[in-house]
Design an enzyme around this catalytic site. Structure first.
Site, PDB file in Angstrom:
ATOM      1  N   LYS A  56     -14.558   1.929   8.336  1.00 29.96           N
ATOM      2  CA  LYS A  56     -13.387   2.558   8.963  1.00 29.96           C
ATOM      3  C   LYS A  56     -13.752   3.102  10.345  1.00 29.96           C
ATOM      4  CE  LYS A  56      -9.781   3.237   7.503  1.00 29.96           C
ATOM      5  NZ  LYS A  56      -8.531   2.434   7.642  1.00 29.96           N
ATOM      6  N   ASP A 102      -3.439 -12.271   6.407  1.00 34.29           N
ATOM      7  CA  ASP A 102      -4.768 -11.673   6.263  1.00 34.29           C
ATOM      8  C   ASP A 102      -5.131 -11.112   7.638  1.00 34.29           C
ATOM      9  OD1 ASP A 102      -7.403 -11.035   6.025  1.00 34.29           O
ATOM     10  OD2 ASP A 102      -8.094 -13.059   5.516  1.00 34.29           O
ATOM     11  N   TRP A 161      -7.089  12.126   1.373  1.00 32.56           N
ATOM     12  CA  TRP A 161      -6.595  12.316   0.006  1.00 32.56           C
ATOM     13  C   TRP A 161      -5.118  11.917  -0.123  1.00 32.56           C
ATOM     14  CZ3 TRP A 161      -8.827  17.546  -2.291  1.00 32.56           C
ATOM     15  CH2 TRP A 161     -10.188  17.581  -2.086  1.00 32.56           C
ATOM     16  N   ASP A 206     -10.879  10.648   6.751  1.00 32.70           N
ATOM     17  CA  ASP A 206     -11.831  11.766   6.754  1.00 32.70           C
ATOM     18  C   ASP A 206     -13.249  11.290   6.413  1.00 32.70           C
ATOM     19  OD1 ASP A 206     -10.596  11.061   4.306  1.00 32.70           O
ATOM     20  OD2 ASP A 206     -11.359  12.861   3.328  1.00 32.70           O
ATOM     21  N   ALA A 251      -5.785  -1.811   4.774  1.00 33.90           N
ATOM     22  CA  ALA A 251      -7.220  -1.515   4.757  1.00 33.90           C
ATOM     23  C   ALA A 251      -7.819  -1.893   3.415  1.00 33.90           C
ATOM     24  CB  ALA A 251      -7.458  -0.023   5.008  1.00 33.90           C
ATOM     25  N   TYR A 252      -9.119  -2.115   3.424  1.00 35.62           N
ATOM     26  CA  TYR A 252      -9.885  -2.217   2.180  1.00 35.62           C
ATOM     27  C   TYR A 252     -10.193  -0.774   1.797  1.00 35.62           C
ATOM     28  CZ  TYR A 252     -13.693  -3.409  -1.015  1.00 35.62           C
ATOM     29  OH  TYR A 252     -14.495  -3.540  -2.120  1.00 35.62           O
ATOM     30  N   GLY A 268       0.827  -1.204   0.000  1.00 37.45           N
ATOM     31  CA  GLY A 268       0.000   0.000   0.000  1.00 37.45           C
ATOM     32  C   GLY A 268       0.866   1.261   0.000  1.00 37.45           C
ATOM     33  N   GLN A 269       0.240   2.377  -0.300  1.00 40.59           N
ATOM     34  CA  GLN A 269       0.991   3.644  -0.390  1.00 40.59           C
ATOM     35  C   GLN A 269       1.684   3.992   0.922  1.00 40.59           C
ATOM     36  OE1 GLN A 269      -0.862   6.926  -2.749  1.00 40.59           O
ATOM     37  NE2 GLN A 269      -2.738   6.063  -1.886  1.00 40.59           N
ATOM     38  N   TYR A 317     -17.560   2.184   3.044  1.00 43.66           N
ATOM     39  CA  TYR A 317     -16.131   2.308   3.396  1.00 43.66           C
ATOM     40  C   TYR A 317     -15.985   3.126   4.681  1.00 43.66           C
ATOM     41  CZ  TYR A 317     -11.428   4.344   3.301  1.00 43.66           C
ATOM     42  OH  TYR A 317     -10.172   4.779   3.646  1.00 43.66           O
TER      43      TYR A 317
HETATM   44  N1  LIG Z   1      -5.838   6.522  -0.064  1.00 43.86           N
HETATM   45  C1  LIG Z   1      -6.485   7.542   0.504  1.00 43.86           C
HETATM   46  O1  LIG Z   1      -6.797   8.534  -0.161  1.00 43.86           O
HETATM   47  C2  LIG Z   1      -6.796   7.516   1.969  1.00 43.86           C
HETATM   48  C3  LIG Z   1      -7.484   8.606   2.533  1.00 43.86           C
HETATM   49  C4  LIG Z   1      -7.765   8.591   3.896  1.00 43.86           C
HETATM   50  C5  LIG Z   1      -7.369   7.514   4.678  1.00 43.86           C
HETATM   51  N2  LIG Z   1      -6.732   6.464   4.100  1.00 43.86           N
HETATM   52  C6  LIG Z   1      -6.337   5.343   4.953  1.00 43.86           C
HETATM   53  O2  LIG Z   1      -4.919   5.264   4.938  1.00 43.86           O
HETATM   54  C7  LIG Z   1      -4.512   3.911   5.127  1.00 43.86           C
HETATM   55  C8  LIG Z   1      -3.496   3.546   4.065  1.00 43.86           C
HETATM   56  O3  LIG Z   1      -4.083   3.771   2.802  1.00 43.86           O
HETATM   57  P1  LIG Z   1      -3.286   3.502   1.448  1.00 43.86           P
HETATM   58  O4  LIG Z   1      -3.646   4.588   0.519  1.00 43.86           O
HETATM   59  O5  LIG Z   1      -1.865   3.202   1.759  1.00 43.86           O
HETATM   60  O6  LIG Z   1      -4.048   2.181   0.987  1.00 43.86           O
HETATM   61  P2  LIG Z   1      -3.694   1.192  -0.206  1.00 43.86           P
HETATM   62  O7  LIG Z   1      -2.601   1.749  -1.046  1.00 43.86           O
HETATM   63  O8  LIG Z   1      -4.972   0.799  -0.832  1.00 43.86           O
HETATM   64  O9  LIG Z   1      -3.092  -0.044   0.577  1.00 43.86           O
HETATM   65  C9  LIG Z   1      -3.842  -0.795   1.482  1.00 43.86           C
HETATM   66  C10 LIG Z   1      -3.128  -2.107   1.671  1.00 43.86           C
HETATM   67  O10 LIG Z   1      -3.844  -2.875   2.632  1.00 43.86           O
HETATM   68  C11 LIG Z   1      -3.540  -4.200   2.394  1.00 43.86           C
HETATM   69  N3  LIG Z   1      -4.667  -5.077   2.707  1.00 43.86           N
HETATM   70  C12 LIG Z   1      -5.920  -5.052   2.215  1.00 43.86           C
HETATM   71  N4  LIG Z   1      -6.649  -6.052   2.726  1.00 43.86           N
HETATM   72  C13 LIG Z   1      -5.832  -6.731   3.570  1.00 43.86           C
HETATM   73  C14 LIG Z   1      -5.985  -7.869   4.407  1.00 43.86           C
HETATM   74  N5  LIG Z   1      -7.138  -8.548   4.481  1.00 43.86           N
HETATM   75  N6  LIG Z   1      -4.918  -8.277   5.127  1.00 43.86           N
HETATM   76  C15 LIG Z   1      -3.739  -7.635   5.055  1.00 43.86           C
HETATM   77  N7  LIG Z   1      -3.536  -6.547   4.296  1.00 43.86           N
HETATM   78  C16 LIG Z   1      -4.563  -6.110   3.553  1.00 43.86           C
HETATM   79  C17 LIG Z   1      -3.297  -4.353   0.904  1.00 43.86           C
HETATM   80  O11 LIG Z   1      -2.379  -5.367   0.689  1.00 43.86           O
HETATM   81  P3  LIG Z   1      -0.777  -5.367   0.500  1.00 43.86           P
HETATM   82  O12 LIG Z   1      -0.206  -4.536   1.586  1.00 43.86           O
HETATM   83  O13 LIG Z   1      -0.353  -6.774   0.470  1.00 43.86           O
HETATM   84  O14 LIG Z   1      -0.585  -4.738  -0.825  1.00 43.86           O
HETATM   85  C18 LIG Z   1      -3.087  -2.942   0.405  1.00 43.86           C
HETATM   86  O15 LIG Z   1      -1.922  -2.752  -0.316  1.00 43.86           O
HETATM   87  C19 LIG Z   1      -5.788   3.069   5.125  1.00 43.86           C
HETATM   88  O16 LIG Z   1      -6.175   2.837   6.452  1.00 43.86           O
HETATM   89  C20 LIG Z   1      -6.809   3.977   4.478  1.00 43.86           C
HETATM   90  O17 LIG Z   1      -8.119   3.679   4.907  1.00 43.86           O
HETATM   91  C21 LIG Z   1      -6.420   6.439   2.776  1.00 43.86           C
END
Ligand SMILES: NC(=O)c1ccc[n+]([C@@H]2O[C@H](COP(=O)([O-])OP(=O)(O)OC[C@H]3O[C@@H](n4cnc5c(N)ncnc54)[C@H](OP(=O)(O)O)[C@@H]3O)[C@@H](O)[C@H]2O)c1
Length: 300
Positions: A132, A39, A153, A105, A63-64, A13-14, A128
């Site tokens: 969360k 998982d 974001w 957010d 996260a999903y 993930g990012q 979603y």
């Molecule tokens: N993206 C946004 O704009 C945003 C905004 C606000 C808050 N957030 C929060 O910030 C956090 C990080 O977001 P991100 O952008 O880094 O998300 P992301 O790039 O979608 O990465 C999430 C990672 O979670 C892992 N994952 C999903 N289901 C799983 C499971 N059952 N068991 C283990 N790992 C699992 C995935 O697997 P792998 O690690 O194996 O790839 C995925 O890469 C999350 O909590 C998200 O809700 C994100």
């Protein structure tokens, strides 16, 4: 201080990747567990993995995150975002390690006129956001030693995000229509990772840890609309010789999505500044760094 051992849930993930870069640069001992190896919804597997690693700190970035698909897969979203978060918190508590958990957010409905503070009433608009919010509650119930960071974001030079989508579309089109009535703060995954690492340091070094635990807002400084954010991506990319196209402002009504998004995603981050002395950089400065990195990698 004793060398910290940090267990990170999430690998590709990012935020997980940015955190891995950050911890590697600092010489920390850390393990990133992604979906292929763990998982987080499997309570026994999480308990085993965390116990074996013996962490001083647990960080949950996993996260999903597919906001629209969550409307059709809400069971899976809750399994990962609520049960998974709770499982990690329970394992952290058993290991006597605090947990830093990343939230969103989207727990808010966006109807407030000002930026949201941590104590504001939550009211997620979609599955979603509901999953969360349930995750925040599960973490708090399972582990009193928690720091929950709501961010917004998120983008980075890798992964799936708004900045990379805009740059891809700019190669294919002369114009992109982007909503101009959604306000928030873009957050660089690298900035958030640095914030998580510092919070971990402060918590582990503190003699009065309970004072630090709770919910915090942690987003890039400043605010913008989605449309202005897209225009800044184009300006930054053009300045580096990358792709760019026109951005046309539209309303959310003109761009219906499966899940409704909050019109106001602005997070007031003053609690983070007051308690931890932390303020993320201005979103525009961090966007320039991200675009320069993409250029250096030959990605634009
Ligand atoms: N993206 C946004 O704009 C945003 C905004 C606000 C808050 N957030 C929060 O910030 C956090 C990080 O977001 P991100 O952008 O880094 O998300 P992301 O790039 O979608 O990465 C999430 C990672 O979670 C892992 N994952 C999903 N289901 C799983 C499971 N059952 N068991 C283990 N790992 C699992 C995935 O697997 P792998 O690690 O194996 O790839 C995925 O890469 C999350 O909590 C998200 O809700 C994100």
């Amino acid at each position: 201080m004793k060398r910290q051992r940090i267990f990170v849930a999430g690998e590709h993930g990012q935020v997980a990747r940015a955190l891995a870069r950050c911890y590697a640069a600092r010489g920390n001992t850390f393990a990133c567990a992604g979906r292929s190896t763990l998982d987080i919804a499997d309570r026994a597997a999480v308990a085993r993995a965390v116990a074996e690693f013996r962490p001083d700190l647990v960080v949950n970035t996993a996260a999903y995150t597919d906001v629209d698909r969550a409307e059709d897969e809400s069971d899976l979203a809750f399994r990962v975002n609520c049960n998974g978060a709770g499982n990690l918190a329970a394992a952290a508590r058993t290991a006597k390690a605090p947990i830093i958990h990343v939230s969103t957010d989207y727990v808010f409905d966006g109807t407030k006129q000002q930026a949201y503070v941590e104590a504001d009433a939550t009211n997620p608009l979609g599955a979603y956001g509901r999953s969360k919010l349930a995750g925040e509650q599960a973490v708090a119930a399972e582990a009193p030693a928690h720091v929950i960071l709501r961010t917004s974001w998120v983008y980075s030079p890798d992964g799936s995000n708004f900045v990379l989508t805009m740059l891809r579309l700019a190669r294919e089109r002369d114009e992109i229509a982007v909503v101009d009535d959604q306000w928030g703060a873009p957050t660089s995954a690298a900035d958030l990772a640095g914030t998580i690492a510092t919070i971990g340091d402060v918590v582990l070094a503190a003699s009065d840890r309970p004072r630090l635990y709770g919910i915090y807002h942690a987003a890039g400084t400043g605010e913008t609309s989605r449309c202005c954010f897209a225009r800044a991506v184009m300006t930054g990319s053009a300045a580096q010789g990358g792709p760019a196209c026109r951005i046309r402002a539209i309303t959310m009504d003109e761009y219906p999505t499966r899940a409704k998004r909050p019109a106001n995603s602005r997070l007031d981050c003053s609690k983070l500044a007051n308690i931890f002395g932390l303020k993320l950089p201005h979103w525009a400065a961090s966007l320039d760094i991200c675009i320069a990195r993409l250029r250096a990698q030959g990605a634009i």
